[in-house]
Scaffold this motif. Structure first.
Motif, PDB file in Angstrom:
ATOM      1  N   THR A   1       0.903  -1.308  -0.002  1.00  0.00           N
ATOM      2  CA  THR A   1      -0.202  -0.171  -0.076  1.00  0.00           C
ATOM      3  C   THR A   1       1.057   1.234  -0.114  1.00  0.00           C
ATOM      4  O   THR A   1       1.878   1.272   0.909  1.00  0.00           O
ATOM      5  CB  THR A   1      -0.956   0.004   1.064  1.00  0.00           C
ATOM      6  OG1 THR A   1      -1.571   1.121   1.228  1.00  0.00           O
ATOM      7  CG2 THR A   1      -0.198  -0.224   2.573  1.00  0.00           C
ATOM      8  N   GLN A   2       0.574   2.199  -0.920  1.00  0.00           N
ATOM      9  CA  GLN A   2       1.564   3.320  -1.157  1.00  0.00           C
ATOM     10  C   GLN A   2       0.821   4.493  -1.141  1.00  0.00           C
ATOM     11  O   GLN A   2      -0.351   4.789  -1.648  1.00  0.00           O
ATOM     12  CB  GLN A   2       2.270   3.172  -2.442  1.00  0.00           C
ATOM     13  CG  GLN A   2       3.397   3.972  -2.931  1.00  0.00           C
ATOM     14  CD  GLN A   2       3.595   3.743  -4.428  1.00  0.00           C
ATOM     15  OE1 GLN A   2       4.648   2.854  -4.341  1.00  0.00           O
ATOM     16  NE2 GLN A   2       3.514   4.626  -5.592  1.00  0.00           N
ATOM     17  N   ASP A   3       1.550   5.437  -0.665  1.00  0.00           N
ATOM     18  CA  ASP A   3       0.872   7.055  -0.747  1.00  0.00           C
ATOM     19  C   ASP A   3      -0.550   7.195  -0.345  1.00  0.00           C
ATOM     20  O   ASP A   3      -1.276   7.897  -1.022  1.00  0.00           O
ATOM     21  CB  ASP A   3       1.369   7.753  -1.850  1.00  0.00           C
ATOM     22  CG  ASP A   3       2.835   7.788  -1.942  1.00  0.00           C
ATOM     23  OD1 ASP A   3       3.588   7.695  -1.001  1.00  0.00           O
ATOM     24  OD2 ASP A   3       3.528   8.064  -3.163  1.00  0.00           O
ATOM     25  N   SER A   4      -1.078   6.451   0.894  1.00  0.00           N
ATOM     26  CA  SER A   4      -2.494   6.671   1.027  1.00  0.00           C
ATOM     27  C   SER A   4      -2.800   8.028   1.396  1.00  0.00           C
ATOM     28  O   SER A   4      -1.977   8.993   1.981  1.00  0.00           O
ATOM     29  CB  SER A   4      -2.800   6.014   2.242  1.00  0.00           C
ATOM     30  OG  SER A   4      -4.368   6.167   2.462  1.00  0.00           O
ATOM     31  N   LYS A   5      -3.866   8.656   1.230  1.00  0.00           N
ATOM     32  CA  LYS A   5      -4.264  10.128   1.367  1.00  0.00           C
ATOM     33  C   LYS A   5      -4.460  10.113   3.041  1.00  0.00           C
ATOM     34  O   LYS A   5      -4.326  11.324   3.750  1.00  0.00           O
ATOM     35  CB  LYS A   5      -5.587  10.260   0.860  1.00  0.00           C
ATOM     36  CG  LYS A   5      -5.398  10.699  -0.788  1.00  0.00           C
ATOM     37  CD  LYS A   5      -6.811  10.877  -1.458  1.00  0.00           C
ATOM     38  CE  LYS A   5      -6.377  11.076  -2.772  1.00  0.00           C
ATOM     39  NZ  LYS A   5      -5.956   9.790  -3.656  1.00  0.00           N
ATOM     40  N   ASN A   6      -4.708   8.927   3.840  1.00  0.00           N
ATOM     41  CA  ASN A   6      -4.986   9.061   5.302  1.00  0.00           C
ATOM     42  C   ASN A   6      -4.290   7.598   5.550  1.00  0.00           C
ATOM     43  O   ASN A   6      -3.325   7.366   5.006  1.00  0.00           O
ATOM     44  CB  ASN A   6      -6.393   8.897   5.202  1.00  0.00           C
ATOM     45  CG  ASN A   6      -6.910   9.414   6.626  1.00  0.00           C
ATOM     46  OD1 ASN A   6      -6.309   9.085   7.783  1.00  0.00           O
ATOM     47  ND2 ASN A   6      -8.090  10.298   6.825  1.00  0.00           N
ATOM     48  N   PHE A   7      -4.881   6.980   6.543  1.00  0.00           N
ATOM     49  CA  PHE A   7      -4.445   5.746   7.112  1.00  0.00           C
ATOM     50  C   PHE A   7      -4.267   4.890   5.915  1.00  0.00           C
ATOM     51  O   PHE A   7      -5.162   4.764   4.939  1.00  0.00           O
ATOM     52  CB  PHE A   7      -5.216   5.013   7.970  1.00  0.00           C
ATOM     53  CG  PHE A   7      -5.407   5.710   9.443  1.00  0.00           C
ATOM     54  CD1 PHE A   7      -4.722   7.023   9.710  1.00  0.00           C
ATOM     55  CD2 PHE A   7      -6.284   4.936  10.311  1.00  0.00           C
ATOM     56  CE1 PHE A   7      -5.031   7.420  11.061  1.00  0.00           C
ATOM     57  CE2 PHE A   7      -6.217   5.597  11.774  1.00  0.00           C
ATOM     58  CZ  PHE A   7      -5.595   7.003  11.990  1.00  0.00           C
ATOM     59  N   HIS A   8      -3.300   4.170   5.895  1.00  0.00           N
ATOM     60  CA  HIS A   8      -3.150   2.918   4.926  1.00  0.00           C
ATOM     61  C   HIS A   8      -4.130   1.906   5.251  1.00  0.00           C
ATOM     62  O   HIS A   8      -4.851   1.510   4.009  1.00  0.00           O
ATOM     63  CB  HIS A   8      -1.563   2.413   4.876  1.00  0.00           C
ATOM     64  CG  HIS A   8      -0.622   3.410   4.055  1.00  0.00           C
ATOM     65  ND1 HIS A   8      -0.276   3.484   2.928  1.00  0.00           N
ATOM     66  CD2 HIS A   8       0.082   4.475   4.929  1.00  0.00           C
ATOM     67  CE1 HIS A   8       0.678   4.178   2.572  1.00  0.00           C
ATOM     68  NE2 HIS A   8       0.570   4.905   3.509  1.00  0.00           N
ATOM     69  N   VAL A   9      -4.184   1.394   6.240  1.00  0.00           N
ATOM     70  CA  VAL A   9      -5.107   0.112   6.495  1.00  0.00           C
ATOM     71  C   VAL A   9      -5.751   0.363   7.729  1.00  0.00           C
ATOM     72  O   VAL A   9      -5.355   0.662   8.688  1.00  0.00           O
ATOM     73  CB  VAL A   9      -4.011  -1.379   6.290  1.00  0.00           C
ATOM     74  CG1 VAL A   9      -5.173  -2.414   6.599  1.00  0.00           C
ATOM     75  CG2 VAL A   9      -3.328  -1.664   5.221  1.00  0.00           C
ATOM     76  N   ASN A  10      -7.138   0.178   7.793  1.00  0.00           N
ATOM     77  CA  ASN A  10      -7.969  -0.199   8.815  1.00  0.00           C
ATOM     78  C   ASN A  10      -8.440  -1.457   8.980  1.00  0.00           C
ATOM     79  O   ASN A  10      -8.910  -1.993   7.967  1.00  0.00           O
ATOM     80  CB  ASN A  10      -9.151   0.787   8.588  1.00  0.00           C
ATOM     81  CG  ASN A  10      -9.542   1.591   9.727  1.00  0.00           C
ATOM     82  OD1 ASN A  10      -8.670   1.603  10.673  1.00  0.00           O
ATOM     83  ND2 ASN A  10     -10.839   2.274  10.051  1.00  0.00           N
ATOM     84  N   VAL A  11      -8.396  -2.044  10.183  1.00  0.00           N
ATOM     85  CA  VAL A  11      -8.559  -3.513  10.605  1.00  0.00           C
ATOM     86  C   VAL A  11      -9.861  -3.361  11.722  1.00  0.00           C
ATOM     87  O   VAL A  11      -9.317  -2.888  12.792  1.00  0.00           O
ATOM     88  CB  VAL A  11      -7.566  -4.142  10.888  1.00  0.00           C
ATOM     89  CG1 VAL A  11      -7.826  -5.671  11.315  1.00  0.00           C
ATOM     90  CG2 VAL A  11      -6.535  -4.372   9.912  1.00  0.00           C
TER      91      VAL A  11
END
Length: 400
Positions: A162-172
């Motif tokens: 996961t690259q250059d997300s605008k916010n968090f990359h991953v939510n679990v």
């Protein structure tokens, strides 16, 4: 008669074995083309794969594909794999996302999900980071995160980026028995609010053999977390691995069983950290935190418990945190601190930290001014092995 039965049974057995081979659903067969929006093609492939009575694999082949926004929902009738071999890119302008729920790709209610393929989920967040003023503006625009996993069980995400997300990359959220392995998070240190993985209200989550480079927490732990295992993870740049912040909401749930082992922090703002809000109504408990065999490489704040966490003066320090922190082990932490305060324990006056065991700490100061030291309040740790520098000398600590 036995021979006749065997001859009749063998074709049936072959059919059973062959029927378990994954069925492939290539998005190209659904109209998915490079440099075009594949939302419709990927949704259609998912619908067919999810309805399959046998294991299925959805393939996004090599190449660059655009994706406006996507929600994939189960339950599915058999194990399902999303194999991303190429690069999937989000819109540069977050306002192009038709659903304003601040998620780019969402996957909900799936058992036995696999995401693999060596590909990249590119959030194209560089322009959006300039618009992030949430630290000063409580009414700020909520920017979309790259990947949101909700109520996923018995699943594995491996060998993707996961690259250059605008916010968090991953939510679990609300997940159980999910493993991230050989998982890569990639964003520059100046990217705002780009936590690598935020994990909450889940159980038995594993983050293994992974590299996380981002502008905020490499991994942040929210409330309701039980049994999180983080092992052989390299973090940096970033803000470290944080439990919290917790306590801002009155109904937050207890956190227990966090294990961080064989990890390396390189040039991060923090290493291992726990943070809770003061003057807040929450009374949850944080128990069973275990940190072991960790390397700190020029880390600003290697070890931190902060129960007066109040960024941008968004709260009051008039009343101590009501969150009880206990049952912590911190063992075999070595390396260098970029600040003279290598260890800071700022626990609550109302509910001091209890049952904290510290063993074999060897941290040196990489700066030029002042001796390396520690800061401790409302904590009396038990020590095992050597302590460099001496820790909590002013706290009447116990030794064993």
């Amino acid at each position: 008669m036995a021979l006749k039965f065997t001859l009749l049974f063998l074709p049936l057995l072959a059919h059973i074995v062959n029927s378990q081979q994954p069925t492939t659903f290539n998005i190209g067969k659904y109209g998915g083309k490079p440099n075009a929006n594949i939302a419709e093609a990927l949704s259609s492939a998912w619908k067919d794969a999810c309805a399959s009575m046998t294991p299925s694999t959805i393939v996004v082949p090599k190449g660059t594909f655009l994706l406006n926004q996507l929600k994939l929902v189960g339950p599915c009738k058999a194990p399902i794999e999303l194999q991303v071999q190429g690069t999937i890119r989000a819109p540069l302008d977050y306002t192009q996302l038709p659903d304003k729920k601040a998620e780019w790709i969402t996957i909900n209610y799936v058992d036995h999900l696999t995401i693999s393929g060596g590909g990249v989920f590119d959030g194209q967040g560089k322009d959006a980071w300039l618009k992030n003023d949430c630290g000063k503006n409580p009414n700020c625009v909520k920017l979309p995160l790259n990947l949101s996993f909700n109520f996923i069980t018995n699943s594995t995400i491996h060998d993707v980026t996961t690259q250059d997300s605008k916010n968090f990359h991953v939510n679990v959220i609300g997940c159980k028995n999910v493993t991230f392995r050989h998982f890569t998070v990639s964003a520059p240190g100046y990217s705002i609010n780009t936590d690598g993985l935020h994990i909450a209200k889940s159980e038995e989550i594993y983050v293994l053999d992974s590299v996380i480079k981002t502008g905020d927490d490499c991994i942040s732990v929210g409330d309701g977390m039980k049994e999180l295992h983080i092992e052989n993870v390299t973090c940096g740049p970033g803000h470290g691995i944080s439990v919290g912040s917790l306590g801002k909401g009155a109904n937050e749930e207890d956190v227990t069983g966090i294990y961080v082992k064989n990890c390396t922090f390189i040039g991060t703002q923090n290493g291992i950290r726990v943070k809770t809000w003061p003057s807040a109504p929450a009374t949850l408990k944080i128990t069973g935190l275990h940190y072991e065999d960790i390397i700190m490489d020029n880390v600003d704040n290697p070890i931190v418990i902060d129960q007066e966490y109040c960024p941008w003066n968004q709260c009051s320090l008039d009343h101590p945190s009501l969150i009880k922190i206990s049952e912590i082990t911190i063992k075999n932490i070595i390396g260098t601190s970029a600040s003279p305060v290598a260890v800071s324990f700022d626990c609550s006056k109302t509910v001091p930290c209890e049952n904290v065991v510290i063993g074999d700490i060897d941290l040196t100061y990489s700066g030029k001014q002042g001796p390396i030291t520690t800061k401790c309040s409302n904590i009396k740790p038990t020590f095992v092995g050597k302590q460099i520098p001496p820790i909590c000398a002013n706290a009447a600590a116990q030794s064993s």
